[in-house]
Scaffold this active site. Structure first.
Site, short mmCIF file in Angstrom:
data_model
loop_
_atom_site.label_atom_id
_atom_site.label_comp_id
_atom_site.label_asym_id
_atom_site.label_seq_id
_atom_site.Cartn_x
_atom_site.Cartn_y
_atom_site.Cartn_z
N CYS A 60 -22.77 6.67 26.72
CA CYS A 60 -21.79 5.59 26.58
C CYS A 60 -20.63 5.84 27.55
CB CYS A 60 -21.28 5.50 25.14
SG CYS A 60 -20.18 6.85 24.64
N VAL A 113 -22.91 12.93 15.43
CA VAL A 113 -22.46 13.16 14.06
C VAL A 113 -21.60 11.96 13.69
CG1 VAL A 113 -21.14 14.66 12.51
CG2 VAL A 113 -22.48 15.67 14.39
N GLU A 170 -23.42 14.04 23.42
CA GLU A 170 -22.93 14.60 24.69
C GLU A 170 -21.58 15.27 24.51
OE1 GLU A 170 -24.98 10.62 25.79
OE2 GLU A 170 -23.94 11.50 24.07
N CYS A 183 -18.59 9.00 26.85
CA CYS A 183 -19.32 10.22 27.19
C CYS A 183 -19.43 10.41 28.69
CB CYS A 183 -20.71 10.21 26.54
SG CYS A 183 -20.61 10.51 24.76
N ASN A 199 -19.63 9.23 11.02
CA ASN A 199 -18.67 9.37 9.95
C ASN A 199 -18.44 8.00 9.35
OD1 ASN A 199 -15.80 9.57 8.79
ND2 ASN A 199 -16.31 11.69 9.27
N TYR A 220 -15.75 5.12 11.16
CA TYR A 220 -16.50 5.07 12.41
C TYR A 220 -15.82 5.69 13.62
CZ TYR A 220 -19.72 1.98 9.93
OH TYR A 220 -20.60 1.45 9.04
#
Length: 132
Positions: A82, A41, A53, A85, A43, A46
């Site tokens: 990443c 999600v 995840e 995550c 935005n 950023y």
């Protein structure tokens, strides 16, 4: 596995990625066998964006679960989680937990958490100095 891949493909359609145009879907299986779903999600601010995840782990925790048994992640290419995550996953997943990274065609790479984040920072690292 084919069912998981199909679920991931359906989830990709729900991702909100207008800036990167790189939708990602994730499924986390808890130790009890329940599946929890997430999509990225984004935005306009950023740093406020969230990875698939992270959202799947959040759904797991909100569902009352605390241990990850297995993880699947899908994007156009077979993404690895990443760094952030990896750290979030390692909070709830042991070093042997498998992380399946798939592309939209179902090509898959499988990693263990220990391989993705060999020197994870965990609760044991928060012990007070002198406690041993």
């Amino acid at each position: 596995m084919d069912t998981i891949a199909n679920q991931l493909r359906a989830l990709l359609q729900k991702a909100y990625a207008p800036y990167s145009r790189y939708p990602v879907a994730a499924i986390v299986k808890s130790a009890s066998g329940r599946l929890f779903f997430g999509v990225n999600v984004e935005n306009a601010a950023y740093p406020m964006s969230r990875c698939a995840e992270q959202i799947a782990v959040g759904a797991m925790v909100a569902g009352g679960e605390r241990r990850i048994a297995e993880v699947w992640v899908m994007a156009r290419s077979a993404p690895t989680p990443c760094g952030g995550c990896r750290q979030v996953l390692s909070e709830f997943a042991g070093p042997e937990v498998k992380v399946h990274c798939l592309d939209q065609n179902g090509q898959e790479q499988v990693y263990r958490m220990a391989d993705l984040l060999p020197f994870a920072f965990g609760p044991e690292d928060l012990a007070e100095a002198g406690e041993e």
